[in-house]
Design an enzyme around this catalytic site. Structure first.
Site, mmCIF file in Angstrom:
data_model
loop_
_atom_site.group_PDB
_atom_site.id
_atom_site.type_symbol
_atom_site.label_atom_id
_atom_site.label_comp_id
_atom_site.label_asym_id
_atom_site.label_seq_id
_atom_site.Cartn_x
_atom_site.Cartn_y
_atom_site.Cartn_z
ATOM 1 N N CYS A 57 19.419 54.187 19.857
ATOM 2 C CA CYS A 57 20.277 54.797 20.859
ATOM 3 C C CYS A 57 19.752 56.191 21.183
ATOM 4 O O CYS A 57 19.049 56.803 20.402
ATOM 5 C CB CYS A 57 21.733 54.919 20.421
ATOM 6 S SG CYS A 57 22.489 53.380 19.972
ATOM 7 N N ARG B 228 14.227 54.185 22.620
ATOM 8 C CA ARG B 228 15.085 54.154 21.439
ATOM 9 C C ARG B 228 16.133 53.041 21.502
ATOM 10 O O ARG B 228 16.824 52.756 20.523
ATOM 11 C CB ARG B 228 15.799 55.494 21.269
ATOM 12 C CG ARG B 228 14.856 56.622 20.940
ATOM 13 C CD ARG B 228 15.622 57.903 20.760
ATOM 14 N NE ARG B 228 16.515 57.821 19.614
ATOM 15 C CZ ARG B 228 16.236 58.322 18.431
ATOM 16 N NH1 ARG B 228 15.088 58.908 18.221
ATOM 17 N NH2 ARG B 228 17.092 58.234 17.440
ATOM 18 N N TRP C 200 21.520 50.837 21.792
ATOM 19 C CA TRP C 200 20.952 49.686 21.077
ATOM 20 C C TRP C 200 22.116 49.169 20.237
ATOM 21 O O TRP C 200 22.539 49.813 19.281
ATOM 22 C CB TRP C 200 19.783 50.148 20.202
ATOM 23 C CG TRP C 200 19.053 49.022 19.536
ATOM 24 C CD1 TRP C 200 18.007 48.322 20.039
ATOM 25 C CD2 TRP C 200 19.304 48.485 18.220
ATOM 26 N NE1 TRP C 200 17.597 47.371 19.136
ATOM 27 C CE2 TRP C 200 18.362 47.449 18.009
ATOM 28 C CE3 TRP C 200 20.215 48.766 17.201
ATOM 29 C CZ2 TRP C 200 18.316 46.706 16.826
ATOM 30 C CZ3 TRP C 200 20.164 48.024 16.029
ATOM 31 C CH2 TRP C 200 19.222 47.007 15.867
ATOM 32 N N ASN D 127 25.469 58.389 18.375
ATOM 33 C CA ASN D 127 24.395 57.623 17.718
ATOM 34 C C ASN D 127 24.773 57.460 16.260
ATOM 35 O O ASN D 127 25.321 58.392 15.662
ATOM 36 C CB ASN D 127 23.068 58.399 17.748
ATOM 37 C CG ASN D 127 22.364 58.268 19.066
ATOM 38 O OD1 ASN D 127 22.858 57.619 19.974
ATOM 39 N ND2 ASN D 127 21.208 58.885 19.166
ATOM 40 N N GLY D 128 24.430 56.329 15.657
ATOM 41 C CA GLY D 128 24.728 56.134 14.230
ATOM 42 C C GLY D 128 25.750 55.036 14.028
ATOM 43 O O GLY D 128 26.052 54.267 14.951
ATOM 44 N N GLU E 101 -0.204 42.933 10.238
ATOM 45 C CA GLU E 101 0.080 43.855 11.340
ATOM 46 C C GLU E 101 -0.263 43.220 12.698
ATOM 47 O O GLU E 101 0.470 43.389 13.669
ATOM 48 C CB GLU E 101 -0.689 45.170 11.113
ATOM 49 C CG GLU E 101 -0.594 46.205 12.212
ATOM 50 C CD GLU E 101 0.825 46.670 12.550
ATOM 51 O OE1 GLU E 101 1.761 46.368 11.804
ATOM 52 O OE2 GLU E 101 0.990 47.297 13.618
ATOM 53 N N LYS F 26 2.395 42.643 15.704
ATOM 54 C CA LYS F 26 2.215 43.148 17.073
ATOM 55 C C LYS F 26 2.440 42.032 18.082
ATOM 56 O O LYS F 26 3.122 42.215 19.085
ATOM 57 C CB LYS F 26 0.802 43.717 17.283
ATOM 58 C CG LYS F 26 0.520 45.058 16.679
ATOM 59 C CD LYS F 26 1.154 46.241 17.374
ATOM 60 C CE LYS F 26 2.491 46.606 16.830
ATOM 61 N NZ LYS F 26 2.620 47.314 15.626
ATOM 62 N N GLU G 145 6.167 41.071 18.264
ATOM 63 C CA GLU G 145 7.018 42.113 18.846
ATOM 64 C C GLU G 145 7.000 42.125 20.365
ATOM 65 O O GLU G 145 8.039 42.286 20.991
ATOM 66 C CB GLU G 145 6.534 43.501 18.382
ATOM 67 C CG GLU G 145 6.990 43.907 17.024
ATOM 68 C CD GLU G 145 6.645 45.361 16.751
ATOM 69 O OE1 GLU G 145 5.445 45.706 16.739
ATOM 70 O OE2 GLU G 145 7.564 46.164 16.548
ATOM 71 N N HIS H 240 -1.822 26.698 0.234
ATOM 72 C CA HIS H 240 -0.658 26.542 -0.644
ATOM 73 C C HIS H 240 0.623 26.280 0.146
ATOM 74 O O HIS H 240 1.728 26.514 -0.347
ATOM 75 C CB HIS H 240 -0.502 27.782 -1.532
ATOM 76 C CG HIS H 240 -1.670 27.989 -2.451
ATOM 77 N ND1 HIS H 240 -1.925 27.165 -3.515
ATOM 78 C CD2 HIS H 240 -2.680 28.890 -2.415
ATOM 79 C CE1 HIS H 240 -3.037 27.558 -4.124
ATOM 80 N NE2 HIS H 240 -3.522 28.605 -3.461
ATOM 81 N N LYS I 247 12.664 52.097 18.929
ATOM 82 C CA LYS I 247 11.545 52.859 18.362
ATOM 83 C C LYS I 247 11.874 53.454 17.009
ATOM 84 O O LYS I 247 11.038 53.489 16.122
ATOM 85 C CB LYS I 247 11.156 53.971 19.342
ATOM 86 C CG LYS I 247 9.911 54.755 18.928
ATOM 87 C CD LYS I 247 8.678 53.909 19.072
ATOM 88 C CE LYS I 247 7.429 54.605 18.593
ATOM 89 N NZ LYS I 247 6.342 53.631 18.374
HETATM 90 C C1 AGP Z 1 6.164 48.811 14.824
HETATM 91 O O1 AGP Z 1 5.493 48.266 15.902
HETATM 92 C C2 AGP Z 1 7.580 48.555 14.784
HETATM 93 N N1 AGP Z 1 8.248 48.848 15.981
HETATM 94 C C3 AGP Z 1 8.335 48.811 13.506
HETATM 95 O O2 AGP Z 1 7.936 47.828 12.613
HETATM 96 C C4 AGP Z 1 8.185 50.188 12.832
HETATM 97 O O3 AGP Z 1 6.903 50.332 12.318
HETATM 98 C C5 AGP Z 1 9.228 50.302 11.713
HETATM 99 O O4 AGP Z 1 10.501 50.237 12.268
HETATM 100 C C6 AGP Z 1 9.080 51.580 10.919
HETATM 101 O O5 AGP Z 1 9.253 52.703 11.706
HETATM 102 P P1 AGP Z 1 8.800 54.123 11.213
HETATM 103 O O6 AGP Z 1 7.331 54.119 11.034
HETATM 104 O O7 AGP Z 1 9.247 55.063 12.304
HETATM 105 O O8 AGP Z 1 9.514 54.398 9.914
#
Ligand code: AGP
Length: 615
Positions: free
Chosen positions: A2, A27, A77, A103-104, A488, A492, A495, A511, A610
């Protein structure tokens, strides 16, 4: 998670609120809203979906917009309640006098809601936030003072919050409060701002006051007052914001993600600058506050992080164990916090976080801090909550990362971990691998140029992305130091394209996951020359025998093995140790071009945010 913006001054508030929200869209982006104050009235406008929908609503309300120089805004969000217009912020009390954004998460919202219902409050939404609007209004009824009402209300609230409230009886102020959620007050000339993050206000001011937990602030056009948890007025501490407005522009790229991928060679130069001078000199890491004696006494390292940062930590494990010869555990923060972890004063805890605001990692760090371990924080945000918890603060200086999918921050985290591993080794005076470390330092220095040459020609990656964009599932495999690269790369792809992709250690394929393989399940294998090359090649044979399409990402392939692969992506020559930093760029680009080809919203993928400020 948010975003909050507030403005008070002489300008058209709606323009500033919308511009601020557009810079906070990363965000959260499932609904948005603004409250505009004008001649003792407050008008609230909200819209479901992307910010553009709110902009369309405001186009029809220009008469009000022209009159208003004070307002608050929010981009959501969803946590409590669906992403609907009713649940969007701002929320108001029943008599519509008070309006607020939040927010929160308010943990005791049910309890508070029941009490407020008894006093006659009628709730419109399913959100926890609306409880705060009614509660502050209830307190206002007792005090007729918005500051006091906020101070009284926050004492009753459990959980995390950043609040920004306006009241029509006090039309010249915005009252703010925070606990475990970021909030800054931007300081201008004849105008002031409130925001949950710097990008929202950086084009208007470079000066800000960071509100601390339990503080409450009153923001007026020409005055800012901050009160501590006991209600005492405290001096304003104005700081300079670390970003330039230009950092939040796409600079001609179609998406922030593509721009950020292309920035990675400069990011590596930045991280190395002043720390790695030459291969024969020791690493300089003044930010590491551990004495040499303390370093020699470290018996274990614990790395705590989430998502992409966790994957960087997994690469870190390989290099710290190899060079510094200290056992390393890497664990997702969300798991770390729910067991009795063992750490002591000889444990080095490394928290990794791009945002520095990830709730799970903050909780884990706070938890382990009580065990007297040394806390090193690797973050892109030196102004974050996590940075403030650090004994050693290791900034990655990647510049603001706007795209929700982390790319350049991962690269900067990797390089910081390489430097830290070598620094620990040199301070422990470990002689084993000395030659290898000199070579590695040489490679680190050459890395930016090699990344540039990789990024210069991405035609093959684009072509392969298009060819595979219609597949619904992918498996990524690798071994050794590139196992985290497989995780990773798969993350990507998931996501931003919503294609189901899973990363496995290549040896694990047989396995279980091998049962999934057929001509509809492409396998992407990362194989670099080094100790696991032949092993990964054998795993590729196993996949091929099940008719899986095979994509290889490699720095070398023997002519006899070329035919095994349907497609090959070659990276510049690099050692196995350095290869995660090259391979990941290929995987980022592959994910990017697949998502772009499929027409996905690359920078703001669905359901993500984010910075994940809820546990
Ligand atoms: C990465 O592409 C993601 N959006 C997510 O996994 C992110 O890395 C994770 O939420 C951790 O965030 P941070 O590095 O700000 O702690």
């Amino acid at each position: 998670m948010c975003g909050i913006i507030g403005y008070i001054g002489d300008k058209k508030a709606s323009d500033i609120l919308i511009s601020g929200l557009s810079h906070l869209e990363y965000r959260g982006y499932d609904s948005s809203g603004v409250a505009l104050m004008h001649s003792n009235n407050i008008d609230v406008y909200k819209a479901q979906g992307k910010l553009i929908n709110l902009i369309e609503v405001l186009k029809t309300k220009q008469e009000i917009c022209e009159k208003s120089n004070i307002g608050i805004g929010h981009i959501r969000w969803a946590t409590h309640g669906l992403p609907t217009t009713t649940n969007a912020h701002p929320h108001t009390c029943n008599c519509k006098s008070l309006t607020l954004v939040h927010n929160g998460i308010i943990e005791n919202y049910q309890e508070l809601k029941e009490e407020l219902i008894k006093t006659g409050c009628i709730f419109q939404s399913q959100t926890d936030t609306e409880v705060a609007a009614h509660l502050i209004a209830y307190e206002y009824g007792k005090t007729n003072n918005l500051l006091k009402a906020m101070q009284n209300a926050v004492k009753k609230i459990k959980g995390a919050f950043a609040f920004c409230a306006i009241h029509k009886n006090e039309p010249n102020k915005i009252v703010v409060a925070k606990r475990n959620a970021p909030l800054i007050i931007g300081v201008g000339e004849n105008e002031n701002f409130v925001a949950s993050d710097i990008p929202a206000i950086i084009e208007y001011t470079k000066k800000a006051i960071y509100l601390s937990d339990y503080q409450v602030g009153v923001v007026q056009k020409n005055n800012i007052e901050i009160y501590d948890d006991l209600g005492n007025l405290i001096p304003n501490k104005v700081e300079y914001l670390p970003f330039e407005a230009v950092a939040i522009s796409k600079m001609g790229y179609k998406h922030f993600m593509l721009k950020e991928i292309h920035e990675q060679s400069d990011v590596v130069r930045n991280v190395l600058s002043g720390k790695l001078i030459s291969p024969l000199e020791n690493i300089k890491l003044d930010e590491c506050k551990l004495s040499q004696e303390k370093i020699k006494n470290i018996t274990r390292v614990q790395i705590i992080a989430c998502g992409t940062s966790l994957h960087a930590g997994m690469v870190g494990k390989y290099i710290i164990e190899k060079f510094a010869q200290i056992p390393v555990d890497v664990e997702p923060s969300s798991e770390y916090i729910y067991r009795d972890t063992i750490a002591d004063e000889n444990t080095l805890v490394i928290g990794i976080s791009q945002s520095g605001e990830t709730a799970d990692t903050i909780t884990a760090i706070k938890q382990v801090k009580e065990q007297n371990s040394h806390i090193a924080i690797i973050t892109n945000r030196t102004d974050s909550t996590m940075a403030r918890l650090a004994d050693s603060l290791l900034p990655i200086s990647a510049g603001i990362e706007v795209s929700v999918a982390a790319t350049k921050s991962y690269m900067a985290q990797l390089i910081s971990l390489y430097l830290l591993a070598i620094y620990l080794m040199e301070n422990k005076n470990i002689q084993a691998h000395k030659e290898e470390v000199i070579n590695l330092k040489q490679e680190l220095i050459q890395l930016p140029n090699k990344l540039e040459s990789l990024l210069e020609n991405t035609d093959d990656i684009r072509r392969i992305a298009k060819k595979y964009s219609s597949y619904k599932d992918f498996i990524f495999i690798a071994r050794g130091i590139n196992f985290p690269s497989a995780l990773e790369g798969a993350l990507k792809l998931k996501e931003i394209s919503y294609i189901n992709a899973t990363g496995y250690g290549a040896g694990e394929l047989k396995h279980g996951p091998i049962a999934m393989l057929d001509e509809n399940m492409p396998v992407l294998a990362i194989l670099n020359t080094g100790i696991v090359y032949d092993k990964v090649l054998s795993n590729c044979e196993e996949a091929r025998a099940r008719q899986a399409k095979l994509i290889g990402v490699t720095n070398y392939i023997a002519p006899k093995d070329k035919d095994l692969f349907d497609d090959l992506i070659m990276i510049p020559s690099v050692s196995d140790l350095m290869s995660p930093a090259m391979n990941i760029v290929v995987l980022q680009l592959l994910a990017y071009y697949i998502a772009e080809y499929l027409g996905k919203d690359v920078d703001q993928p669905r359901n993500l945010a984010k910075s994940v400020t809820v546990e």
